[in-house]
Design a protein around this motif. Structure first.
Motif, short mmCIF file in Angstrom:
data_model
loop_
_atom_site.label_atom_id
_atom_site.label_comp_id
_atom_site.label_asym_id
_atom_site.label_seq_id
_atom_site.Cartn_x
_atom_site.Cartn_y
_atom_site.Cartn_z
N SER A 541 9.46 -3.31 -4.22
CA SER A 541 10.50 -3.96 -3.42
C SER A 541 9.95 -4.62 -2.16
O SER A 541 10.67 -5.27 -1.44
CB SER A 541 11.53 -2.90 -3.02
N ILE A 542 8.66 -4.45 -1.87
CA ILE A 542 8.13 -4.92 -0.59
C ILE A 542 7.24 -6.14 -0.79
O ILE A 542 6.45 -6.20 -1.73
CB ILE A 542 7.31 -3.81 0.09
N SER A 543 7.38 -7.12 0.12
CA SER A 543 6.42 -8.22 0.12
C SER A 543 6.22 -8.69 1.55
O SER A 543 6.94 -8.29 2.45
CB SER A 543 6.91 -9.36 -0.76
N GLY A 544 5.21 -9.50 1.76
CA GLY A 544 4.91 -9.98 3.11
C GLY A 544 4.04 -8.97 3.85
O GLY A 544 3.32 -8.18 3.25
N ILE A 545 4.17 -8.99 5.19
CA ILE A 545 3.36 -8.08 6.00
C ILE A 545 4.07 -6.73 6.10
O ILE A 545 5.28 -6.68 6.31
CB ILE A 545 3.17 -8.65 7.42
N CYS A 546 3.35 -5.66 5.88
CA CYS A 546 3.93 -4.36 6.19
C CYS A 546 2.85 -3.46 6.79
O CYS A 546 1.66 -3.78 6.75
CB CYS A 546 4.60 -3.73 4.98
N PHE A 547 3.29 -2.39 7.40
CA PHE A 547 2.37 -1.46 8.03
C PHE A 547 2.38 -0.16 7.24
O PHE A 547 3.44 0.42 7.01
CB PHE A 547 2.77 -1.22 9.49
N VAL A 548 1.21 0.23 6.79
CA VAL A 548 1.10 1.43 5.97
C VAL A 548 0.59 2.56 6.86
O VAL A 548 -0.49 2.45 7.43
CB VAL A 548 0.14 1.18 4.80
N THR A 549 1.39 3.60 6.99
CA THR A 549 0.98 4.73 7.81
C THR A 549 0.71 5.93 6.91
O THR A 549 1.56 6.30 6.09
CB THR A 549 2.06 5.08 8.84
N ILE A 550 -0.47 6.50 7.04
CA ILE A 550 -0.84 7.67 6.24
C ILE A 550 -0.91 8.87 7.17
O ILE A 550 -1.65 8.86 8.15
CB ILE A 550 -2.19 7.46 5.52
N ARG A 551 -0.10 9.87 6.85
CA ARG A 551 -0.09 11.09 7.65
C ARG A 551 -0.60 12.24 6.79
O ARG A 551 0.12 12.75 5.95
CB ARG A 551 1.33 11.43 8.12
N GLY A 552 -1.85 12.61 7.00
CA GLY A 552 -2.42 13.73 6.25
C GLY A 552 -2.01 15.04 6.91
O GLY A 552 -1.70 15.08 8.10
N THR A 553 -2.00 16.10 6.11
CA THR A 553 -1.62 17.42 6.65
C THR A 553 -2.56 17.82 7.79
O THR A 553 -2.14 18.44 8.76
CB THR A 553 -1.72 18.49 5.54
N HIS A 554 -3.83 17.45 7.66
CA HIS A 554 -4.80 17.90 8.66
C HIS A 554 -5.41 16.75 9.44
O HIS A 554 -6.32 16.97 10.23
CB HIS A 554 -5.92 18.69 7.96
N SER A 555 -4.94 15.52 9.21
CA SER A 555 -5.57 14.38 9.89
C SER A 555 -4.54 13.68 10.77
O SER A 555 -3.35 13.70 10.46
CB SER A 555 -6.08 13.36 8.86
N PRO A 556 -4.98 13.05 11.85
CA PRO A 556 -4.03 12.28 12.66
C PRO A 556 -3.51 11.08 11.87
O PRO A 556 -4.20 10.57 10.99
CB PRO A 556 -4.88 11.81 13.85
N ALA A 557 -2.28 10.68 12.16
CA ALA A 557 -1.69 9.55 11.44
C ALA A 557 -2.49 8.28 11.73
O ALA A 557 -2.94 8.07 12.84
CB ALA A 557 -0.24 9.36 11.87
N VAL A 558 -2.68 7.48 10.68
CA VAL A 558 -3.36 6.20 10.87
C VAL A 558 -2.52 5.11 10.23
O VAL A 558 -1.82 5.35 9.25
CB VAL A 558 -4.77 6.20 10.24
N THR A 559 -2.59 3.92 10.82
CA THR A 559 -1.78 2.81 10.33
C THR A 559 -2.66 1.61 10.07
O THR A 559 -3.57 1.32 10.85
CB THR A 559 -0.70 2.45 11.38
N GLU A 560 -2.42 0.93 8.96
CA GLU A 560 -3.17 -0.29 8.66
C GLU A 560 -2.20 -1.37 8.22
O GLU A 560 -1.24 -1.10 7.51
CB GLU A 560 -4.20 -0.01 7.57
N LYS A 561 -2.48 -2.58 8.69
CA LYS A 561 -1.65 -3.71 8.27
C LYS A 561 -2.01 -4.09 6.84
O LYS A 561 -3.18 -4.21 6.50
CB LYS A 561 -1.90 -4.90 9.21
N LEU A 562 -0.98 -4.28 6.01
CA LEU A 562 -1.21 -4.66 4.62
C LEU A 562 -0.43 -5.94 4.35
O LEU A 562 0.73 -6.06 4.73
CB LEU A 562 -0.74 -3.54 3.69
N VAL A 563 -1.06 -6.87 3.70
CA VAL A 563 -0.37 -8.11 3.35
C VAL A 563 -0.13 -8.11 1.85
O VAL A 563 -1.07 -7.98 1.06
CB VAL A 563 -1.20 -9.34 3.77
N ILE A 564 1.14 -8.21 1.46
CA ILE A 564 1.49 -8.19 0.03
C ILE A 564 1.92 -9.60 -0.37
O ILE A 564 2.91 -10.13 0.13
CB ILE A 564 2.61 -7.17 -0.25
N LEU A 565 1.13 -10.19 -1.24
CA LEU A 565 1.42 -11.56 -1.67
C LEU A 565 2.29 -11.52 -2.92
O LEU A 565 2.21 -10.58 -3.71
CB LEU A 565 0.10 -12.28 -1.97
N PRO A 566 3.12 -12.56 -3.13
CA PRO A 566 3.99 -12.56 -4.30
C PRO A 566 3.17 -12.66 -5.60
O PRO A 566 2.05 -13.11 -5.58
CB PRO A 566 4.87 -13.79 -4.11
#
Ligand SMILES: [Zn+2]
Length: 566
Positions: A541-566
């Motif tokens: 359901s997602i396209s364009g720019i989005c921000f992917v945040t990964i929160r591990g149980t033991h790791s600090p949350a990290v965010t990366e910009k992801l570009v989803i092309l059609p």
């Protein structure tokens, strides 16, 4: 801009003795949500410890001024430090009947509605080089406005992106008008002034004059007379950003509405140089705020000192003696002044691999209207020079040697870079830009799925640009080692429907959320990650720019910009 500092001490003879069961400080807190306190200057260690609990605003020779909300006030009382209420002198009430034409001499404060009109007018009067954008909305629904100024302003060009932003502390208002004046100056002189034309043609300039309108117009939209420091949620926005040492929420608060909007805006642009403007002192402050210079310096500390020195020295050449001379004649390392956590400057410089300084423009918090023109005259040469810094250094494109497509790569100078001082190329264009002092450097360019390239003997000359394009050869097996401190989502950009891979440094359970540029969370999934490469289902359901945040149980949350092309 000096005269108030003497008068201000006359205000100190108001003691906080309880009156009818409620102290004067509590009365002010009830009315305004915040109050400034002054107390004798304790040891440096104690100041830096206090700075984690209350908003230290200025460290003077023998005293400290701090701002507190109700919660912080209660914490401060437990310290049992004798204090008094501090009133920054406020200029006489501003005349509220200015017309838009009157305001264009930039010697008066507009109403909030007039500010909005002025920003719109910049774009309508200069459509070829200026457009208006909204960073987001404030807690109370006012707009965080920015203008983009560049040639071919509607196109995304391969130009260094530059950002000025002011008045995240709502009562530090001089920079607000300074920014409006600067926008007007750039637009009006584009056709006639070589320096302005060069800046506008070479850079993608973004200017946000007012980063905390709820604070500035706390007393109502008609006037800045009631301006206060914090946002409408009683949060100090310059203590609210993720911090290199403490991670997210260093101030113990949720992110303010304005902080989230600003982080998303900053993430969506690859700003290579920025500055934010404050008041309360007259000094240029460079990273880190988190550490003193004896604890930790930025890899490009010498570069930071150089551009800060240039800013202050240029100010001195255009102002009377005594202006902007605090600390080392108008320049200080942030932590050497006093350590703070959650500052924007450190967030941008650490997390976004940008370069940001903080400029304190005036001893007065609210610069009196009759001094706004002086503030401009003292500072505008420095503002233009600092923008020009964004043109120099090393820049080029990183592309795939087979397909010619752009590659998001890490550009690092081994033996020089540390912490997070390397830069990244843009995932959409492959463009990168590294600001650095004159010298000869060895560069290392790496990206997941590509053979790392080493380029030795790259020569950089001050006030010149070294152009260096890099092609990377793809390899079937990635040679970038899994790292806990960096996440790698690839390919990026990714085509919708294809598979996405996450490289992760440890085995753990994690939630992965996909957030749109508007801040709305689109999808969240829970996965079991293993060390190395992990296939990640890409929500359809997602396209364009989005921000992917990964929160591990033991790791600090990290965010990366992801570009989803059609
Ligand atoms: Zn400030």
């Amino acid at each position: 801009m000096l005269k108030y500092s003497i008068i201000s001490f006359l205000f100190l003879i108001i003691f906080t003795l309880p009156v009818n069961g409620q102290s004067p400080a509590e009365k002010i807190l009830r009315k305004r949500g915040e109050v400034y306190l002054i107390f004798p200057r304790p040891s440096r260690e104690k100041i830096n410890r206090l700075s984690r609990k209350i908003s230290i605003d200025a460290v003077k020779e023998d005293s400290v001024v701090a701002c507190v909300n109700k919660k912080e006030y209660e914490v401060f009382l437990k310290e049992k430090i004798p204090f008094r209420i501090y009133f920054y002198p406020r200029p006489k009430k501003t005349d509220k009947t200015k017309s838009l034409a009157d305001l264009e001499s930039w010697t008066a404060y507009p109403t909030y509605e007039q500010y909005d009109s002025i920003m719109q007018k910049f774009a309508t009067d200069h459509p070829g080089i200026c457009k208006i954008d909204t960073i987001g909305s404030t807690y109370q629904g006012r707009l965080l406005l920015a203008v983009k100024i560049s040639d071919h302003v509607d196109r995304e060009e391969e130009e260094p992106a530059f950002f000025y932003t002011s008045t995240m502390h709502g009562d530090e208002t001089g920079g607000y008008i300074l920014m409006l004046h600067l926008i007007d100056y750039l637009l009006s002189n584009y056709a006639s002034d070589d320096t302005v034309r060069m800046l506008v043609d070479s850079l993608e300039i973004w200017i946000n004059p007012l980063a905390n309108p709820d604070g500035t117009y706390y007393g109502g939209n008609n006037s800045v007379d009631g301006a206060r420091r914090y946002n409408a949620q009683n949060i100090d926005l310059n203590r609210n950003f993720p911090n290199p040492e403490d991670g997210p929420h260093p101030d113990g608060n949720d992110y303010a509405v304005e902080t989230i909007a600003m982080m998303q805006f900053l993430h969506s642009r690859n700003f290579i140089l920025s500055a934010n403007f404050h008041a309360g002192e007259e000094v240029v402050n460079y990273p880190w705020d988190t550490w003193t210079s004896s604890e930790r310096t930025h890899a490009d500390d010498a570069w930071f000192q150089c551009v800060s020195r240039e800013y202050a020295d240029t100010v001195h050449a255009h102002s009377p003696a005594g202006y902007m001379t605090y600390a080392d004649n108008g320049v200080t390392n942030g932590g050497d002044w006093y350590v703070i956590t959650g500052s924007r400057q450190d967030y941008v410089t650490w997390y976004l691999h940008g370069r940001e300084i903080t400029v304190e423009l005036d001893h007065s918090k609210i610069t009196p209207e009759d001094e706004l023109n002086s503030l401009w005259k003292y500072n505008y040469h420095s503002l233009l020079n600092y923008m020009q810094e964004a043109i120099w250094g090393i820049s080029g494109d990183v592309t795939d040697s087979v397909t010619g497509k752009p590659v998001r790569a890490r550009i690092e100078i081994p033996g020089h870079d540390r912490d997070s001082s390397w830069v990244w190329s843009d995932s959409l264009s492959g463009y990168y830009h590294r600001l650095i002092l004159e010298g000869t450097y060895d560069l290392q360019v790496s990206a997941p799925g590509y053979r790392t390239k080493n380029l030795s003997g790259v020569v950089v000359t001050n006030h010149r640009l070294t152009r260096l394009d890099v092609t990377l050869a793809p390899v079937s097996v990635s040679i970038t080692p899994p790292s806990k401190s960096g996440i790698y989502l690839f390919p990026n950009p990714v085509h919708t429907g294809s598979s996405l891979t996450l490289r992760w440094g440890t085995e753990e359970k994690a939630t992965i959320s996909f957030t749109g540029p508007d801040g709305r969370k689109r999808k969240e999934i829970t996965v079991q990650l293993r060390e190395g490469e992990n296939p990640i289902p890409l929500p359809l359901s997602i396209s364009g720019i989005c921000f992917v945040t990964i929160r591990g149980t033991h790791s600090p949350a990290v965010t990366e910009k992801l570009v989803i092309l059609p």
